[in-house]
Motif scaffolding. Structure first.
Motif, PDB file in Angstrom:
ATOM      1  N   PHE A 384       0.822  -1.209   0.000  1.00  0.00           N
ATOM      2  CA  PHE A 384       0.000   0.000   0.000  1.00  0.00           C
ATOM      3  C   PHE A 384       0.861   1.266   0.000  1.00  0.00           C
ATOM      4  O   PHE A 384       0.475   2.292   0.571  1.00  0.00           O
ATOM      5  N   PRO A 482      -7.063  -0.731   3.967  1.00  0.00           N
ATOM      6  CA  PRO A 482      -5.839  -0.301   3.275  1.00  0.00           C
ATOM      7  C   PRO A 482      -5.134   0.856   3.956  1.00  0.00           C
ATOM      8  O   PRO A 482      -3.901   0.902   3.996  1.00  0.00           O
ATOM      9  N   PHE A 485      -3.312  -0.493   7.114  1.00  0.00           N
ATOM     10  CA  PHE A 485      -2.098  -1.222   6.769  1.00  0.00           C
ATOM     11  C   PHE A 485      -1.028  -0.298   6.204  1.00  0.00           C
ATOM     12  O   PHE A 485       0.164  -0.486   6.457  1.00  0.00           O
ATOM     13  N   ALA A 486      -1.439   0.691   5.403  1.00  0.00           N
ATOM     14  CA  ALA A 486      -0.471   1.627   4.824  1.00  0.00           C
ATOM     15  C   ALA A 486       0.247   2.405   5.921  1.00  0.00           C
ATOM     16  O   ALA A 486       1.475   2.576   5.888  1.00  0.00           O
TER      17      ALA A 486
END
Length: 589
Positions: A384, A482, A485-486
């Protein structure tokens, strides 16, 4: 008549004297032989390149080379120290190698210095508590000297190479039985130097005649404000016949004391080859590796630092050299990386030149991006990365407003929660509605337990009648994953957090919470969230979900405190949001 003749002769002599005095061209000045430059001083005793090649000349050249080699035996190795605004480098003339590269603004963390590798987790925690309460009662003015990160820590006993030329291709382990043709003490007139804005650049030249008939010059160029240096390798064939120049430029072993303990993305050799990043992770069998292709750079990396070789010619080969006997814990410390150019035939008295750029410093995305060569690809933001990069940019922007990365993480987490407020609101409402329908769902499942098709039809009719989307509770959360996690990936590799303090006992956001307070609080907030959102589903599933706070707490105990603080704050903001939504729903009921 005789008088006229005499007068004519006299006048002619006068004209000749006047011409030569005022009009005749000046004779050329006497030729004064200029001394040769210092770099060629070792070649002055050898026959000229224009001299005819013969057996006698070859013998003479070999004798002169032998004399030069004998003279070089008297050279004593010494250190040359280069002080700049960013690092302190040491070059040793024995091999003309860099034996130390200390980064002035980066220090060993307390975790590295005070927690030996063989210390288990709970001993480490007990050690942290003891250290914290011991330092708590120390006088406030007492300060401890910290050791700098050193990317080399050269040690001949450990097979260290620093930055060395090695004969032939492949790895030095394979060359152990052969003499190293490019070893020995190099000559130089260089002394210790200090670079700054008024003296921004300096070049150090080291020279040695080798037994194979080459004069090798290694030329280092340093800059006061950059972690990048340039290195030239010049090979001059002193013989009267062609000669083969074949070498590898080696770097290592390891990366000094810069390796990370605890969670990290990847540590070890990384290369940018044919437009792709290649990580040479050691497998079960520890073996040497070679790569060929268009090489932009090859490097030894840790989580936060790297030492990279950037060739200026494409036709090179990467060598990743690992010890034949190594355990998983010390493979990186023993690994050597290098570049090898194809062997070249060098004509008599001709010269070959190779140019490299080297980068020894932090994996700072902005710095690496500015240097080019795709060096920024060494910073691994993960899958990501398109999201991680702007999030880390925002983190640094908040830090410029309030210079504390702990506070910057709080502000960034709050901003993310505000952006996703509508989605979280919708998700929570949907879960609440599904919870209210749970008795009806149980009744339908019991009624149509032997007719799955009819059960599905009845469920869809019920959802439609109530205006409920069964995926409404999950889909908004999935859209946020996302981003979570990024940010997780970004915080894990961002050197900005390394050594950055927050408050009280958290002295370094890149290492675990030494007192384990934040991961325990994080687990408690997960438990509170579960109580605010009663779970539905099978009994086994509910039981598994109930265990999640405990599992996450154990999982996060050794994580960098910056990541734990982010997760903890995200939970706290979510709890606050859920509380407000519940109040609003109760008011409208």
């Amino acid at each position: 008549m005789e008088e006229r003749t005499i007068l004519a002769v006299i006048l002619s002599l006068i004209v000749i004297l006047i011409y030569y005095r005022f009009f005749a061209p000046q004779p050329p000045p006497p030729v004064v032989e200029q001394p040769k430059v210092k770099e060629d001083s070792l070649r002055q005793r050898l026959p000229s390149a224009t001299a005819p090649s013969s057996g006698s000349n070859d013998t003479f050249v070999d004798q002169e080379i032998a004399k030069l080699l004998e003279e070089q035996k008297n050279e004593k190795p010494r250190d040359i120290v280069v002080e700049t605004e960013k690092y302190r480098a040491v070059i040793n003339t024995d091999g003309a190698i860099i034996t130390s590269w200390k980064l002035k603004d980066y220090y060993l963390t307390e975790d590295y210095e005070n927690s030996p590798l063989n210390m288990n987790f709970w001993k480490k925690v007990a050690h942290s508590y003891k250290r914290y309460f011991t330092t708590l009662f120390k006088p406030s003015g007492e300060k401890r000297e910290r050791d700098n990160i050193d990317l080399f820590q050269f040690s001949p006993a450990d097979g260290g190479y620093g930055l060395k030329l090695m004969a032939g291709s492949g790895c030095p382990v394979e060359e152990a039985e052969k003499p190293n043709l490019y070893s020995g003490v190099f000559r130089t007139e260089a002394q210790n130097i200090t670079l700054n804005s008024s003296h921004p650049r300096e070049t150090i030249r080291l020279t040695r005649v080798m037994a194979n008939g080459f004069q090798v010059d290694k030329i280092f160029t340093f800059h006061h404000d950059s972690f990048q240096i340039e290195v030239e390798v010049l090979a001059t064939n002193l013989k009267e016949s062609s000669n083969t120049f074949d070498y590898s430029l080696l770097l290592g072993p390891g990366l000094g004391n810069a390796f990370q303990k605890g969670p990290h993305k990847y540590e070890g050799p990384v290369s940018w080859l044919d437009g792709k990043k290649i990580k040479d992770k050691p497998g079960k069998n520890v073996v040497d590796v070679q790569h060929q292709g268009h090489i932009s750079w090859t490097a030894m990396t840790s989580n936060y630092f790297m030492a990279a070789i950037i060739p200026q010619r494409e036709e090179s080969e990467i060598s990743i050299c690992r010890p034949k006997i190594a355990t998983k814990g010390n493979i990186n410390q023993s690994t050597i990386i290098g570049l090898h150019y194809p062997a070249r035939q060098v004509a008599a008295k001709a010269r070959e030149k190779d140019i490299y750029k080297l980068y020894f410093g932090p994996k700072d995305y902005k710095i690496l991006k500015s240097l080019g060569f795709n060096l920024e690809q060494a910073v691994d933001y993960g899958f990501f990365s398109p999201l991680a990069k702007p999030l880390i940019w925002l983190l640094n922007w908040f830090y410029r407003l309030i210079p504390n990365y702990g506070v910057a993480i709080i502000l960034l987490t709050l901003l993310i929660k505000i952006i996703f407020w509508p989605l979280t609101n919708k998700s929570f409402r949907s879960m609440k509605e599904m919870q209210e329908l749970q008795p009806k769902l149980t009744e339908l499942k019991e009624k149509y337990k032997n007719d799955p098709k009819k059960l599905n039809e009845e469920l869809m009719n019920m959802y439609k009648a109530k205006g409920i989307n069964p995926m409404g509770g999950c889909l908004p959360l999935l859209l946020q994953i996302p981003v979570f996690f990024a940010l997780y990936e970004g915080l894990l590799v961002s050197i900005e957090l390394r050594g950055a303090p927050f408050i009280l006992w958290i002295k370094d956001l890149s290492t675990m919470d030494p007192l384990l307070i934040t991961p325990i609080l994080m687990g408690l907030t997960m438990y509170i969230q579960q109580k605010m959102t009663p779970m539905s589903g099978e009994a086994t599933q509910v039981k598994m979900m109930t265990m999640m706070p405990l599992i996450f707490t154990i999982f996060f105990l050794g994580f960098p405190s910056g990541l734990v603080i982010y997760w903890l704050l995200n939970n706290l903001f979510t709890i606050g949001q859920h509380y407000l939504i519940l109040k609003k729903m109760e008011g409208s009921a």
